[in-house]
Design an enzyme around this catalytic site. Sequence first.
Site, PDB file in Angstrom:
ATOM      1  N   ASN A 199       0.867  -1.184   0.000  1.00 50.64           N
ATOM      2  CA  ASN A 199       0.000   0.000   0.000  1.00 50.64           C
ATOM      3  C   ASN A 199       0.901   1.231   0.000  1.00 50.64           C
ATOM      4  O   ASN A 199       1.469   1.580   1.028  1.00 50.64           O
ATOM      5  CB  ASN A 199      -0.893  -0.016   1.252  1.00 50.64           C
ATOM      6  CG  ASN A 199      -1.677   1.271   1.412  1.00 50.64           C
ATOM      7  OD1 ASN A 199      -1.784   2.060   0.470  1.00 50.64           O
ATOM      8  ND2 ASN A 199      -2.208   1.497   2.598  1.00 50.64           N
TER       9      ASN A 199
ATOM     10  N   LYS B 209       0.084   4.309  -0.332  1.00 52.52           N
ATOM     11  CA  LYS B 209      -0.549   5.536   0.185  1.00 52.52           C
ATOM     12  C   LYS B 209      -0.279   6.699  -0.777  1.00 52.52           C
ATOM     13  O   LYS B 209      -0.241   6.491  -1.983  1.00 52.52           O
ATOM     14  CB  LYS B 209      -0.042   5.830   1.598  1.00 52.52           C
ATOM     15  CG  LYS B 209      -0.063   4.587   2.485  1.00 52.52           C
ATOM     16  CD  LYS B 209       0.101   4.886   3.931  1.00 52.52           C
ATOM     17  CE  LYS B 209       0.236   3.579   4.681  1.00 52.52           C
ATOM     18  NZ  LYS B 209       0.038   3.694   6.101  1.00 52.52           N
TER      19      LYS B 209
ATOM     20  N   HIS C  16      -9.678   1.178   4.759  1.00 51.67           N
ATOM     21  CA  HIS C  16      -8.393   1.423   5.439  1.00 51.67           C
ATOM     22  C   HIS C  16      -8.631   2.396   6.598  1.00 51.67           C
ATOM     23  O   HIS C  16      -9.406   3.348   6.473  1.00 51.67           O
ATOM     24  CB  HIS C  16      -7.370   1.989   4.455  1.00 51.67           C
ATOM     25  CG  HIS C  16      -5.970   1.958   5.010  1.00 51.67           C
ATOM     26  ND1 HIS C  16      -5.528   2.876   5.919  1.00 51.67           N
ATOM     27  CD2 HIS C  16      -4.947   1.092   4.810  1.00 51.67           C
ATOM     28  CE1 HIS C  16      -4.272   2.593   6.256  1.00 51.67           C
ATOM     29  NE2 HIS C  16      -3.898   1.505   5.593  1.00 51.67           N
TER      30      HIS C  16
ATOM     31  N   GLU D 262      -6.974   4.767   7.698  1.00 45.85           N
ATOM     32  CA  GLU D 262      -6.692   6.184   7.403  1.00 45.85           C
ATOM     33  C   GLU D 262      -7.893   6.838   6.717  1.00 45.85           C
ATOM     34  O   GLU D 262      -8.156   8.028   6.902  1.00 45.85           O
ATOM     35  CB  GLU D 262      -5.414   6.292   6.546  1.00 45.85           C
ATOM     36  CG  GLU D 262      -4.172   6.024   7.397  1.00 45.85           C
ATOM     37  CD  GLU D 262      -2.960   5.566   6.624  1.00 45.85           C
ATOM     38  OE1 GLU D 262      -2.956   5.636   5.387  1.00 45.85           O
ATOM     39  OE2 GLU D 262      -1.990   5.124   7.278  1.00 45.85           O
TER      40      GLU D 262
ATOM     41  N   GLU E 184      -5.666  -5.023  10.412  1.00 47.20           N
ATOM     42  CA  GLU E 184      -4.708  -3.939  10.604  1.00 47.20           C
ATOM     43  C   GLU E 184      -5.035  -3.192  11.898  1.00 47.20           C
ATOM     44  O   GLU E 184      -5.847  -2.249  11.879  1.00 47.20           O
ATOM     45  CB  GLU E 184      -4.789  -2.960   9.425  1.00 47.20           C
ATOM     46  CG  GLU E 184      -4.403  -3.565   8.104  1.00 47.20           C
ATOM     47  CD  GLU E 184      -3.736  -2.524   7.215  1.00 47.20           C
ATOM     48  OE1 GLU E 184      -2.666  -2.821   6.688  1.00 47.20           O
ATOM     49  OE2 GLU E 184      -4.272  -1.412   7.073  1.00 47.20           O
TER      50      GLU E 184
ATOM     51  N   GLY F  66       2.069   2.290  10.675  1.00 50.15           N
ATOM     52  CA  GLY F  66       3.034   3.373  10.549  1.00 50.15           C
ATOM     53  C   GLY F  66       3.709   3.761  11.849  1.00 50.15           C
ATOM     54  O   GLY F  66       4.323   4.826  11.940  1.00 50.15           O
TER      55      GLY F  66
ATOM     56  N   SER G 162       3.078  -2.098  10.382  1.00 52.19           N
ATOM     57  CA  SER G 162       4.530  -2.094  10.651  1.00 52.19           C
ATOM     58  C   SER G 162       5.217  -3.422  10.319  1.00 52.19           C
ATOM     59  O   SER G 162       6.147  -3.837  11.014  1.00 52.19           O
ATOM     60  CB  SER G 162       4.806  -1.681  12.099  1.00 52.19           C
ATOM     61  OG  SER G 162       4.367  -0.350  12.306  1.00 52.19           O
TER      62      SER G 162
HETATM   63  C1  PEP Z   1      -0.894   0.172   5.765  1.00 49.54           C
HETATM   64  O1  PEP Z   1      -0.820   1.245   5.232  1.00 49.54           O
HETATM   65  O2  PEP Z   1      -1.850  -0.575   5.485  1.00 49.54           O
HETATM   66  C2  PEP Z   1       0.167  -0.235   6.686  1.00 49.54           C
HETATM   67  C3  PEP Z   1       0.032  -1.379   7.303  1.00 49.54           C
HETATM   68  O3  PEP Z   1       1.214   0.627   6.855  1.00 49.54           O
HETATM   69  P1  PEP Z   1       2.617   0.305   7.588  1.00 49.54           P
HETATM   70  O4  PEP Z   1       3.115  -1.017   7.047  1.00 49.54           O
HETATM   71  O5  PEP Z   1       3.504   1.437   7.222  1.00 49.54           O
HETATM   72  O6  PEP Z   1       2.349   0.210   9.056  1.00 49.54           O
END
Ligand code: PEP
Length: 250
Positions: A9, A11, A94, A96, A166, A172, A212
């Site tokens: 992803n 972003k 997601h 976000e 998630e 992040g 992460s």
């Molecule tokens: C994500 O954006 O779905 C995500 C898991 O980001 P990160 O791996 O940076 O934590």
Amino acid sequence: MRRLLIAGNWKMHKTPSEARVWFRELKRLLPPLASEVALLPAFPILPYAREAFQDTQVAYGAQDVSAHREGAYTGEVSARMLADLGCRYTIVGHSERRKHHQETDALVREKLLRLLEEGITPILCVGEPLEVRERGEAVPYTLGQLAAALEGVDLQDPRQLVVAYEPVWAIGTGKNAAPLDAEEMHQAIRSALSKRYGEGFAARVRILYGGSVNPGNFASLLSMPNVDGGLVGGASLGLESFLALLRIAG
Ligand code: PEP
């Protein structure tokens, strides 16, 4: 029985020109893999993803989609447009988007339906914020999101759905879920899918972990029996780290 899926992803990172160079390099360096790879860049990059990966083992898709089919919705991108570009997957729900764009479970469900209508597999993101985990309510909270997004959604084939667990506090932040905590949630999600769509269906749906993921923690997460791959943000942006994840998945 379930082929691992590693989905990047991106972003709101990389310009189309930067992505084009990156795609070329990935194609040059990509080893033969048993797992499936997918890249989820920003909308303007998708035509370049098609140019690079059409007829290759690398899938691609978007990070969001409109809940509407077509019409006067300035700024929106429809599932039909994504299908026309050859998207195999697209993220919905997601955290976000839930946080910064106030997306509700009902909206996530509408988006998921639009994707299914066009034969695109939704990667449905669910997961709890920190305070919910601290209250010990992570499983019911996450299963609630899952149930709301799938309410009345008729699915025949397990390839029509990917779920990504998630935990919001892990995205992040550099703090991943402990493998056993991820496994507990993935098991709970699979058992909820089994109640809704039957055991055979649930046994074949892929449930990704996201939050992460990096080359240092991916192997232990993947060693969990119900973790079928990763939805990866930060570590999917660098070629070296992304390739390292793909080599770990094999
Ligand atoms: C994500 O954006 O779905 C995500 C898991 O980001 P990160 O791996 O940076 O934590």
